[in-house]
Design an enzyme around this catalytic site. Structure first.
Site, PDB file in Angstrom:
ATOM      1  N   CYS A   1      29.658  40.875  51.554  1.00 19.05           N
ATOM      2  CA  CYS A   1      30.491  42.063  51.686  1.00 19.05           C
ATOM      3  C   CYS A   1      30.122  43.109  50.623  1.00 19.05           C
ATOM      4  CB  CYS A   1      31.931  41.595  51.541  1.00 19.05           C
ATOM      5  SG  CYS A   1      33.059  42.849  51.127  1.00 19.05           S
TER       6      CYS A   1
ATOM      7  N   SER B   1      40.763  31.966  44.362  1.00 21.71           N
ATOM      8  CA  SER B   1      40.047  33.036  45.064  1.00 21.71           C
ATOM      9  C   SER B   1      38.568  32.984  44.701  1.00 21.71           C
ATOM     10  CB  SER B   1      40.651  34.387  44.663  1.00 21.71           C
ATOM     11  OG  SER B   1      39.706  35.410  44.856  1.00 21.71           O
TER      12      SER B   1
ATOM     13  N   CYS C   1      39.265  39.263  58.380  1.00 25.39           N
ATOM     14  CA  CYS C   1      38.528  40.464  57.962  1.00 25.39           C
ATOM     15  C   CYS C   1      37.378  40.716  58.949  1.00 25.39           C
ATOM     16  CB  CYS C   1      37.976  40.256  56.559  1.00 25.39           C
ATOM     17  SG  CYS C   1      36.916  41.630  56.049  1.00 25.39           S
TER      18      CYS C   1
ATOM     19  N   HIS D   1      44.150  34.923  48.826  1.00 22.92           N
ATOM     20  CA  HIS D   1      44.244  33.938  47.752  1.00 22.92           C
ATOM     21  C   HIS D   1      44.866  34.548  46.502  1.00 22.92           C
ATOM     22  CE1 HIS D   1      42.351  30.973  50.095  1.00 22.92           C
ATOM     23  NE2 HIS D   1      41.174  31.546  50.138  1.00 22.92           N
TER      24      HIS D   1
ATOM     25  N   GLU E   1      36.690  30.151  54.454  1.00 24.48           N
ATOM     26  CA  GLU E   1      35.846  31.098  55.205  1.00 24.48           C
ATOM     27  C   GLU E   1      34.582  30.390  55.707  1.00 24.48           C
ATOM     28  OE1 GLU E   1      34.568  34.784  53.183  1.00 24.48           O
ATOM     29  OE2 GLU E   1      32.662  34.436  54.194  1.00 24.48           O
TER      30      GLU E   1
ATOM     31  N   ASN F   1      36.282  35.007  45.514  1.00 27.63           N
ATOM     32  CA  ASN F   1      35.881  36.345  45.138  1.00 27.63           C
ATOM     33  C   ASN F   1      36.112  36.574  43.634  1.00 27.63           C
ATOM     34  OD1 ASN F   1      36.891  39.131  44.565  1.00 27.63           O
ATOM     35  ND2 ASN F   1      36.003  39.449  46.589  1.00 27.63           N
TER      36      ASN F   1
END
Ligand code: SF4
Length: 698
Positions: A189, A217, A95, A41, A125, A219
């Site tokens: 993660c 994104s 991933c 992203h 995801e 994250n």
């Protein structure tokens, strides 16, 4: 100003791996490969990869073939199966941590657990993990949603890999109350939790934080939210161009962190830009660096005398300032990018990701040495005489956005090339990546949009949001306006007797509707052919292009009657010269009625054999002596082309035939010297007797 970069910032292992896989795929497929959705992203990195042959496809349907790369956040099993069924070579860049979450979700579901995923239900995801449970997992994104969950026997909790650690713990505590048996799997993660922890620690040490990364994104958004919670001023930016000098007023220490999908070069550029603000005056900080000069038109350069850098320049040098648009000539192409002479003391550098606009194809538009190009000055470091950093991409994108904004304001029609299809419509190259929803393509719904790819479309701009990089286009708007104009023209000019081209739009039992250029006219079934037509489908198909004659125009009721047969030769105009009373010809029985049989002499020319003329004897029903499709000899009793009537007789034709045969026998007898009675008996008398017999029986 001190700038401190967080201990963990930028590309994570999963993203690095995904980029390596995609680049390997591109090196093995010189024709290019396609990623199913964004590989990671970050639009800058996606654009950089596109230059290396890694192209973005929004759906599997728009992957043309060859190879497909699955993105780092994974896909559903169904999509994987479809890609395999299409025979695509698969490069799986999912991933490994995401894969683990997918596997866990699947096996726990099979083991009878109700899987609950803590995360964003709209994130690719999370959707991929849910798909691995056949849609049986539930997703909660906050406490309230967790509280609304029904009690359950066996519950397994997983989280989106990039979710905030505090939120995961908080929500898990709520779910714990709902389950008799709870299993918590740590799928968050490490990179994410570490990056969040380091960002939090750094925020405590600085005056202000800058978080770099795509707004799409998860994250980076979670990282930004952790930083915001620290209570320090914080800005989430995607690249250096979004930095504003005024943010740094009075700031002595700035902390920088970046999401897992943020490339290092973007972070470096952000840091350099922040360093350049150090020498910025207070006035410039308040005005965003643009102190007084009017904006510079494309291609123009600034007067050197007005620039504060004057003391560093020789007479033939121009002054440059960040954000300025200038024109230069490409003097070299190097691995670092383009070297561009913009009249400054050193050549400027356009780095590879700053050459072409993001998300649009470059083929056929490559910049070559000697080309004159527009560039925006990104950074100018006059003190150490470094190269000015330039961006052609930004100059081109700015121009494209301005063109779109003007087109929206002025209602102009633009032309753009379709580059690919997506689930919801078309992706269009309008200088920047633009979208045309399927509902705005063509005048009517089009199921398969793939033929549009590679074509140019004319469109109106429905929406432009430069900041959100969003442009919505409509071909339909252009076509509807053109249709309206064509309609007006038709109604102003159409005359009875005109012959016009048309397209068959719709068939009904009573005729066909034909589009004669924006207006539909009715072609009645009786006007289709000189022969009898039961249904229009015998003559026409929807989509046929035909010429039609305008029979009637009713402007008041907006109705137009059309004819087709009028453009074909009328067999009745030839009938009088071709057929005469007394002629014996052959025809085909085409219809039977209670009063006789219709016999077609040629297409469009039917005559009636009255029931009394069907045979020498009495006939109660025509079916007794003839059938449809039968070819019969008929004698023309009368012909009236004006009234389009021909009277025929089978009885007379047979009689004539018999007489003719008898005459032939007589003539043969005479020539051979025998009497008629000697040779064959009295044929004529016998035939006559047979006819009389039958009449008598009637
Ligand atoms: S953030 Fe973690 S889970 Fe996501 S791609 Fe990177 S390593 Fe994998």
């Amino acid at each position: 100003m001190e700038i401190i970069i967080a201990q963990k910032a930028g590309f994570c292992e999963g993203v690095k791996r995904a980029i390596e896989i995609a680049q390997k795929a591109a090196s093995e497929h010189p024709e290019g490969v396609h990623t199913l959705g964004e590989l990671i992203h970050n639009r800058h990195e996606v654009a950089r990869l596109a230059e290396k042959g890694v192209h973005l496809s929004e759906s599997l349907a728009s992957v043309p073939g060859g190879a497909v790369v699955f993105p780092s956040h994974g896909i559903s099993p169904a999509l994987r199966a479809q890609a395999q069924a299409r025979g695509l070579q698969i490069y799986d860049a999912t991933c490994p941590k995401v894969k683990r979450a997918q596997r866990l979700a699947a096996s726990l579901t099979s083991a009878g657990y109700q899987v609950v995923i803590i995360g964003d239900p709209a994130h690719a995801e999370v959707r991929g993990i849910v798909a691995h449970t056949d849609g049986r997992a539930v997703v909660v994104s906050n406490r309230a949603e967790a509280e609304a969950l029904p009690p359950a026997e066996k519950v397994a909790v997983l989280s989106q890999t990039t979710h905030r650690a505090e939120d995961v713990n908080d929500i898990t505590a709520v779910i714990r109350q709902k389950a008799r048996q709870l299993r918590v799997e740590k799928t968050m993660c490490d990179w994410t939790s570490d990056a969040q922890r380091y960002a939090r620690e750094l925020a405590a040490q600085v005056d202000m934080m800058v978080v770099i990364g795509g707004r799409n994104s998860a994250n980076t958004r979670n990282l930004a939210s952790v930083v915001h919670d620290s209570g320090k001023p914080a800005y989430h930016i995607e690249d250096a161009d979004e930095l504003r000098p005024e943010w740094f007023l009075g700031v002595r220490r700035v902390g920088v962190t970046a999401g897992a999908s943020t490339p290092e070069w973007i972070t470096e550029e952000v840091v350099r830009r922040m360093q350049s603000f150090d020498g910025t005056t207070e006035e410039e900080k308040y005005t965003g660096g643009d102190t007084s000069e009017p904006s510079v038109p494309a291609g123009a350069t600034e007067p050197a005398a007005a620039e504060p850098e004057e003391e560093h320049m020789t007479e033939d040098m121009i002054g440059l300032r960040p954000g300025q648009l200038v024109t230069g000539r490409v003097v070299a192409k190097t691995d670092d990018g383009l070297l561009v002479d913009v009249g400054y003391k050193t050549e400027g550098l356009v780095r590879p990701h700053d050459i072409y606009p993001a998300g649009v194809p470059t083929a056929g538009r490559e910049v070559e040495v000697g080309d004159e190009i527009d560039v925006v000055v990104l950074r100018i470091d006059d003190k150490d005489e470094g190269r000015p950093l330039l961006s052609r991409r930004r100059a081109e994108e700015d121009k494209a956005w301005s063109r779109l904004e003007e087109a929206l304001q002025n209602g102009e029609v633009i032309t753009a090339r379709v580059t690919e299809t997506t689930k919801g419509g078309l992706i269009v190259d309008a200088g920047v990546r633009a979208f045309m929803p399927a509902s705005q393509v063509g005048l009517e719904f089009i199921r398969d949009l793939s033929p549009y790819v590679g074509t140019e479309v004319r469109a109106r701009v429905l929406e432009v949001d430069r900041k959100a990089r969003k442009a919505i286009l409509s071909e339909k708007a252009v076509l509807e306006e053109e249709r309206q104009k064509a309609r007006e023209k038709i109604w102003n000019t159409i005359q009875e007797g005109d012959v016009l081209p048309g397209k068959v739009k719709r068939l009904t039992d009573f005729g066909a509707f034909v589009d004669i250029g924006g207006v539909d006219g009715l072609l009645h079934v009786s006007e289709l052919s000189w022969t009898r037509v039961r249904h229009p489908s015998e003559v026409l198909h929807e989509g046929d292009t035909i010429n039609v004659k305008v029979l009637k125009v009713d402007r008041e009721r907006q109705r137009i009657s059309l004819g087709l047969k009028q453009l074909l030769p009328d067999p009745w105009t030839q009938a009088a010269s071709k057929y005469h009373e007394g002629d014996i010809v052959e025809g085909k029985v085409v219809r039977l009625t209670g009063f006789g049989a219709f016999v077609e002499l040629e297409e469009g020319l039917d005559g009636l054999v009255h029931i009394s003329q069907l045979a020498p004897h009495r006939v109660a029903h025509p079916e007794e002596v003839v059938s449809v499709g039968q070819v019969v000899p008929v004698k023309i009793l009368s012909i009236n082309p004006e009234q389009k009537r021909i009277s025929l007789s089978i009885r007379e034709a047979e009689h004539e035939k018999n007489r003719h045969e008898a005459a032939e026998v007589t003539s043969q007898q005479k020539s051979e010297g025998v009497t008629l009675g000697d040779m064959v008996g009295d044929v004529l008398d016998r035939l006559q007797a047979r006819d009389e017999d039958k009449s008598g029986q009637d």
